[in-house]
Design an enzyme around this catalytic site. Structure first.
Site, PDB file in Angstrom:
ATOM      1  N   HIS A  45       0.816  -1.219   0.000  1.00 45.71           N
ATOM      2  CA  HIS A  45       0.000   0.000   0.000  1.00 45.71           C
ATOM      3  C   HIS A  45       0.844   1.261   0.000  1.00 45.71           C
ATOM      4  O   HIS A  45       0.383   2.311  -0.451  1.00 45.71           O
ATOM      5  CB  HIS A  45      -0.959  -0.017   1.184  1.00 45.71           C
ATOM      6  N   THR A  46       2.065   1.168   0.499  1.00 42.66           N
ATOM      7  CA  THR A  46       2.932   2.346   0.497  1.00 42.66           C
ATOM      8  C   THR A  46       3.324   2.723  -0.931  1.00 42.66           C
ATOM      9  O   THR A  46       3.475   3.900  -1.256  1.00 42.66           O
ATOM     10  CB  THR A  46       4.189   2.084   1.349  1.00 42.66           C
ATOM     11  N   GLU A  67       9.528  -4.414  -1.666  1.00 40.94           N
ATOM     12  CA  GLU A  67       9.511  -5.774  -1.099  1.00 40.94           C
ATOM     13  C   GLU A  67      10.181  -6.709  -2.114  1.00 40.94           C
ATOM     14  O   GLU A  67       9.508  -7.422  -2.846  1.00 40.94           O
ATOM     15  CB  GLU A  67       8.064  -6.244  -0.860  1.00 40.94           C
ATOM     16  N   ARG A 114      18.861   8.793   5.747  1.00 38.12           N
ATOM     17  CA  ARG A 114      17.456   9.185   5.722  1.00 38.12           C
ATOM     18  C   ARG A 114      17.170  10.342   4.749  1.00 38.12           C
ATOM     19  O   ARG A 114      16.208  10.333   4.004  1.00 38.12           O
ATOM     20  CB  ARG A 114      17.017   9.565   7.148  1.00 38.12           C
ATOM     21  N   CYS A 173       8.738  -6.058   3.910  1.00 37.75           N
ATOM     22  CA  CYS A 173       7.877  -5.023   4.499  1.00 37.75           C
ATOM     23  C   CYS A 173       6.741  -5.597   5.335  1.00 37.75           C
ATOM     24  O   CYS A 173       6.869  -5.773   6.534  1.00 37.75           O
ATOM     25  CB  CYS A 173       7.321  -4.086   3.428  1.00 37.75           C
TER      26      CYS A 173
HETATM   27  N1  APR Z   1     -12.325  -0.677  10.782  1.00 30.38           N
HETATM   28  C1  APR Z   1     -11.821  -1.932  10.693  1.00 30.38           C
HETATM   29  N2  APR Z   1     -11.124  -2.381   9.631  1.00 30.38           N
HETATM   30  C2  APR Z   1     -10.934  -1.532   8.600  1.00 30.38           C
HETATM   31  C3  APR Z   1     -11.418  -0.202   8.614  1.00 30.38           C
HETATM   32  C4  APR Z   1     -12.155   0.213   9.771  1.00 30.38           C
HETATM   33  N3  APR Z   1     -12.649   1.443   9.871  1.00 30.38           N
HETATM   34  N4  APR Z   1     -11.052   0.393   7.451  1.00 30.38           N
HETATM   35  C5  APR Z   1     -10.368  -0.517   6.739  1.00 30.38           C
HETATM   36  N5  APR Z   1     -10.277  -1.700   7.422  1.00 30.38           N
HETATM   37  C6  APR Z   1      -9.619  -2.934   7.024  1.00 30.38           C
HETATM   38  C7  APR Z   1      -9.725  -3.272   5.548  1.00 30.38           C
HETATM   39  O1  APR Z   1     -10.950  -3.955   5.276  1.00 30.38           O
HETATM   40  C8  APR Z   1      -8.506  -4.179   5.336  1.00 30.38           C
HETATM   41  O2  APR Z   1      -8.813  -5.536   5.520  1.00 30.38           O
HETATM   42  O3  APR Z   1      -8.231  -2.799   7.241  1.00 30.38           O
HETATM   43  C9  APR Z   1      -7.521  -3.734   6.409  1.00 30.38           C
HETATM   44  C10 APR Z   1      -6.262  -3.055   5.907  1.00 30.38           C
HETATM   45  O4  APR Z   1      -5.542  -3.970   5.192  1.00 30.38           O
HETATM   46  P1  APR Z   1      -4.701  -3.588   3.897  1.00 30.38           P
HETATM   47  O5  APR Z   1      -5.367  -2.431   3.232  1.00 30.38           O
HETATM   48  O6  APR Z   1      -4.459  -4.828   3.107  1.00 30.38           O
HETATM   49  O7  APR Z   1      -3.316  -2.992   4.516  1.00 30.38           O
HETATM   50  P2  APR Z   1      -1.911  -3.672   4.938  1.00 30.38           P
HETATM   51  O8  APR Z   1      -1.070  -3.970   3.759  1.00 30.38           O
HETATM   52  O9  APR Z   1      -2.114  -4.740   5.944  1.00 30.38           O
HETATM   53  O10 APR Z   1      -1.252  -2.387   5.658  1.00 30.38           O
HETATM   54  C11 APR Z   1      -1.896  -1.810   6.771  1.00 30.38           C
HETATM   55  O11 APR Z   1      -0.010  -0.496   7.416  1.00 30.38           O
HETATM   56  O12 APR Z   1       2.006  -0.324   6.314  1.00 30.38           O
HETATM   57  C12 APR Z   1       0.788   0.275   6.558  1.00 30.38           C
HETATM   58  O13 APR Z   1       0.365   1.630   4.628  1.00 30.38           O
HETATM   59  C13 APR Z   1      -0.016   0.458   5.303  1.00 30.38           C
HETATM   60  O14 APR Z   1      -1.613   1.827   6.363  1.00 30.38           O
HETATM   61  C14 APR Z   1      -1.388   0.533   5.861  1.00 30.38           C
HETATM   62  C15 APR Z   1      -1.354  -0.441   7.027  1.00 30.38           C
HETATM   63 ZN    ZN Z   2       5.545  -1.526   2.589  1.00 34.31          ZN
END
Ligand code: APR
Ligand code: ZN
Length: 376
Positions: A45-46, A67, A114, A173
């Site tokens: 996602h980053t 990654e 950095r 990551c």
């Molecule tokens: N309440 C509960 N769950 C939520 C909400 C909410 N309000 N909004 C979104 N979600 C859930 C989504 O349905 C999804 O399953 O949060 C999850 C986020 O997962 P991903 O989008 O796959 O993110 P991920 O790759 O795990 O990264 C999580 O960490 O590194 C950071 O930038 C990255 O901010 C992101 C976070």
């Molecule tokens: Zn990352």
């Protein structure tokens, strides 16, 4: 003397644009640098955050990706810790072992490069990438959406050759972030109760860490119930959808854990990146000792809030980057543990894409995929 290499890369020409597969030239590694062949890379996602233009710090045009599963192609002057043919994972948080941060023994946030890394250039202030006569910038010191990339020697973890690079690239990551937050940052103990907000790669990896640490209850929270089955496979003991309740999720969790006159979690993990869920994760912590760890990356300028009373009464609010992991020291161990079957990596991969289809890999993330992997 090593020469420039001509190869394919996915270039992001400007904020908001789809990536374009281009022929680029990758300069030879200078002193203290390593040129690697990228065999596989996860899409995180980053990367999307920077591509979309939400990250005000992005420098364009650039090559995203952080990654990577790579093999060393050539090394610059003075490089001693890796050699041609070594299997490596690039690190967006380096480990120089010499700066104030590294020497403190208290953090993984090595800060020696950095400033240049944030500007999209190598430590000497220049880029190794050119395309159509134009300079193309680096990203996070890694730029793995290219068949070849150049990284600093201090930004490289050497890992076992037996490990499949198209899987262990994810340790660069998301998996390490979630797992490391439990093990390194929070040091969760056996028998604890924990809640994990957000069931993407980061949240699932936190659940995996909690399960390994021996947590008694692991409550998984997400608004997408399709994530619950996988969360249980990773070790969640209960799953909660905030949308099924008409009161704030923090109240629901406190009620669920009510025991001996009080409720609340020993540990909570915010793996979403939203200020509301960060607040909820803090406020459902147990009075007197509960600790909440933020891993989600919020949009630029976003602020968090809560009542100070939440902290006065003994809750701790903290955060973790790359799971507090010292990459060069700890990633090789993690890869070994993966090879011994001590934790899951393959299960995070939700699809493989060739480099030409990298935009489809990005789109698959919008549809809730855990981690697409691009095979070069
Ligand atoms: N309440 C509960 N769950 C939520 C909400 C909410 N309000 N909004 C979104 N979600 C859930 C989504 O349905 C999804 O399953 O949060 C999850 C986020 O997962 P991903 O989008 O796959 O993110 P991920 O790759 O795990 O990264 C999580 O960490 O590194 C950071 O930038 C990255 O901010 C992101 C976070
Ligand atoms: Zn990352």
């Amino acid at each position: 003397m090593a020469q420039p290499i001509n190869c394919k890369a996915a270039v992001c020409w400007e904020a908001g644009a789809d990536l374009v597969i281009e022929d680029i030239a990758v300069g030879p590694p200078k002193a203290g640098e390593v040129r690697v062949k990228v065999l596989a890379t996860g899409v995180c996602h980053t990367d999307e955050y920077t591509r979309s233009g939400m990250d005000s710090e992005g420098t364009f045009p650039c090559i995203l990706g952080h990654e990577g599963g790579c093999v060393v192609e050539s090394v610059g002057e003075g490089v001693t810790t890796v050699a041609v043919g070594d299997h490596v994972i690039p690190l967006y948080i380096p480990e120089c072992r010499e700066c104030k941060f590294c020497k403190s023994g208290k953090t993984n946030l090595c800060s020696i490069i950095r400033v240049t890394q944030g500007k999209g250039v190598m430590p000497d202030g220049t880029s190794r990438f050119t395309c159509k006569g134009q300079t193309v910038y680096h990203f996070m010191g890694t730029s793995t959406f290219s068949e070849y990339t150049v990284v600093a020697e201090i930004s490289i973890a050497k890992v076992a050759k037996e490990a499949p690079l198209e899987k262990v690239c994810l340790l660069g990551c998301g998996i390490t972030t979630g797992y490391g937050a439990v093990m390194n940052t929070m040091k969760c103990e056996a028998g604890c109760n924990a809640a994990v907000f957000g069931l993407g790669a980061v949240g699932l990896a936190s659940i995996m860490g909690l399960s390994k640490a021996g947590a008694k209850r692991i409550i998984a929270v997400d608004i997408n119930p399709k994530k619950f089955e996988l969360a249980k496979q990773f070790g969640a003991t209960e799953c909660v959808n905030p949308k099924d309740h008409d009161k704030p999720i923090q109240e629901v969790l406190i009620e669920m854990t009510f025991e001996d006159g009080a409720g609340g979690l020993d540990y909570t993990f915010e793996c979403i990146g939203r200020p509301e869920t960060m607040r909820a994760a803090l406020e459902c912590c147990h009075k007197g000792w509960g600790k909440s760890c933020i891993m989600g990356v919020a949009g630029a300028g976003v602020e968090v809030s809560t009542r100070p009373f939440q902290l006065v009464t003994g809750r701790t609010w903290t955060g973790s980057a790359f799971g507090g992991t010292r990459g060069r020291t700890q990633l090789p161990q993690m890869v070994d543990e993966y090879l011994q079957g001590q934790f899951k990596v393959d299960e995070f991969v939700t699809g493989e894409f060739p480099l030409e289809k990298i935009n489809d890999a990005f789109h698959s993330m919008h549809d809730g995929a855990i981690r697409p992997v691009v095979i070069m």
